[in-house]
Motif scaffolding. Structure first.
Motif, short mmCIF file in Angstrom:
data_model
loop_
_atom_site.label_atom_id
_atom_site.label_comp_id
_atom_site.label_asym_id
_atom_site.label_seq_id
_atom_site.Cartn_x
_atom_site.Cartn_y
_atom_site.Cartn_z
N LEU A 6 -11.97 138.15 22.35
CA LEU A 6 -9.89 137.91 21.91
C LEU A 6 -9.28 136.59 22.10
CD1 LEU A 6 -9.05 141.41 20.87
CD2 LEU A 6 -9.69 138.93 18.88
N ASP A 7 -9.71 136.57 24.16
CA ASP A 7 -8.79 135.09 24.16
C ASP A 7 -9.80 134.48 24.11
OD1 ASP A 7 -7.08 137.38 25.45
OD2 ASP A 7 -8.21 137.18 27.73
N HIS A 8 -10.88 134.45 24.35
CA HIS A 8 -11.73 132.78 24.13
C HIS A 8 -11.79 132.74 22.54
CE1 HIS A 8 -13.32 132.66 27.92
NE2 HIS A 8 -13.47 133.99 27.87
N ALA A 9 -11.36 133.86 21.76
CA ALA A 9 -11.88 133.12 20.15
C ALA A 9 -10.61 132.32 19.79
CB ALA A 9 -12.30 134.48 18.86
N LEU A 10 -9.19 133.03 20.18
CA LEU A 10 -8.19 132.25 19.90
C LEU A 10 -7.97 131.06 20.99
CD1 LEU A 10 -4.79 134.33 20.42
CD2 LEU A 10 -4.54 132.11 21.16
N ASP A 24 -21.20 132.37 17.87
CA ASP A 24 -22.36 132.08 19.43
C ASP A 24 -21.52 131.68 20.39
OD1 ASP A 24 -24.51 132.99 18.49
OD2 ASP A 24 -25.38 131.56 17.16
N ARG A 25 -20.63 130.15 19.48
CA ARG A 25 -19.93 130.40 20.89
C ARG A 25 -19.14 130.64 20.94
NH1 ARG A 25 -16.21 124.89 20.21
NH2 ARG A 25 -15.78 124.61 22.76
N ILE A 26 -18.09 131.59 20.61
CA ILE A 26 -17.70 132.45 21.22
C ILE A 26 -17.99 133.85 22.21
CG2 ILE A 26 -15.84 134.32 21.15
CD1 ILE A 26 -15.80 132.88 18.09
N ILE A 27 -19.27 133.55 21.50
CA ILE A 27 -19.67 135.14 22.65
C ILE A 27 -20.39 134.50 24.15
CG2 ILE A 27 -22.33 136.27 22.71
CD1 ILE A 27 -22.07 136.67 19.90
N VAL A 48 -11.66 136.75 13.01
CA VAL A 48 -10.50 135.93 13.40
C VAL A 48 -8.96 137.25 12.89
CG1 VAL A 48 -9.25 134.85 11.14
CG2 VAL A 48 -11.46 134.86 12.56
N ALA A 49 -9.69 138.38 11.81
CA ALA A 49 -8.15 139.30 11.44
C ALA A 49 -7.19 140.05 12.95
CB ALA A 49 -8.74 140.35 10.81
N ALA A 50 -8.53 139.81 13.91
CA ALA A 50 -7.40 140.10 15.15
C ALA A 50 -7.19 139.18 15.96
CB ALA A 50 -9.24 141.19 15.86
N VAL A 51 -7.78 138.17 15.50
CA VAL A 51 -7.10 137.45 16.80
C VAL A 51 -5.70 136.79 16.46
CG1 VAL A 51 -7.70 134.52 17.07
CG2 VAL A 51 -9.36 136.21 17.70
#
Length: 183
Positions: A6-10, A24-27, A48-51
């Motif tokens: 979540l931190d990286h995706a956000l 893939d980039r987030i992973i 996306v919903a969680a972020v």
């Protein structure tokens, strides 16, 4: 594990956009295995919903913290909204409003992202309305102040007007004075 993702995706969604940031980039940036990602989030939509939920909670907690830590009077807390926006705009990681940015990426008003953006804006509007009620201000003033805040956010990001919160704050003060002088 999901917190790291979540931190990286956000961070990536906020800086680069949701559609342009692949799973893939987030992973890769989170340093997790693909199976870990999919164990925590069934799809990118779930992520996306969680972020957006996390951003809403964090941003509203930050805003209320700044507003409540300042001026003790109800009218002073209303004014502090614009002080808080000013701090945010001038911070090193200001990339506009994640919810406005995200809504702009998705045309369908019924999609999860647009609904999350609308819910965040409604939550902000409700918070501002509560502050205004505490200060004895009319609900129409609260609606106007909400629009001033939203306009300042857009002006700061789109036009690079980092003084937009100050300008909006001055307009807010005029509206508040106009209502209180009529009473």
């Amino acid at each position: 594990m999901d917190s790291v993702i979540l931190d990286h995706a956000l961070r990536l969604f906020y800086r680069e956009g949701i559609r342009s940031t692949g799973v893939d980039r987030i992973i890769a940036e989170a340093g997790v295995a693909g199976m870990s990602f999919y164990r925590n989030f069934k799809s990118k939509d779930g992520l996306v919903a969680a972020v957006l939920k996390r951003r809403d909670e964090a941003w509203m907690a930050w805003l209320t913290g700044v507003v409540e830590a300042g001026e003790a009077s109800p009218a002073g807390r209303v004014a502090r909204i614009f002080d808080a926006l000013d701090q945010w705009f001038k911070g090193p990681d200001f990339h506009g409003c994640m919810f406005i940015n995200a809504a702009g990426e998705f045309a369908d008003p019924a999609c999860t992202v647009r609904r999350a953006a609308a819910a965040h804006k409604e939550r902000l509007k409700s918070y501002m309305g509560g502050l205004c009620r505490s200060a004895g201000l009319a609900s129409e003033i609260a609606d106007m102040l909400f629009l001033l805040a939203e306009g300042a956010i857009v002006a700061a990001f789109v036009q690079g007007d980092l003084g937009a919160a100050g300008t909006a704050g001055k307009a807010a003060a005029l509206l508040i004075r106009a209502q209180t002088s009529q009473e």
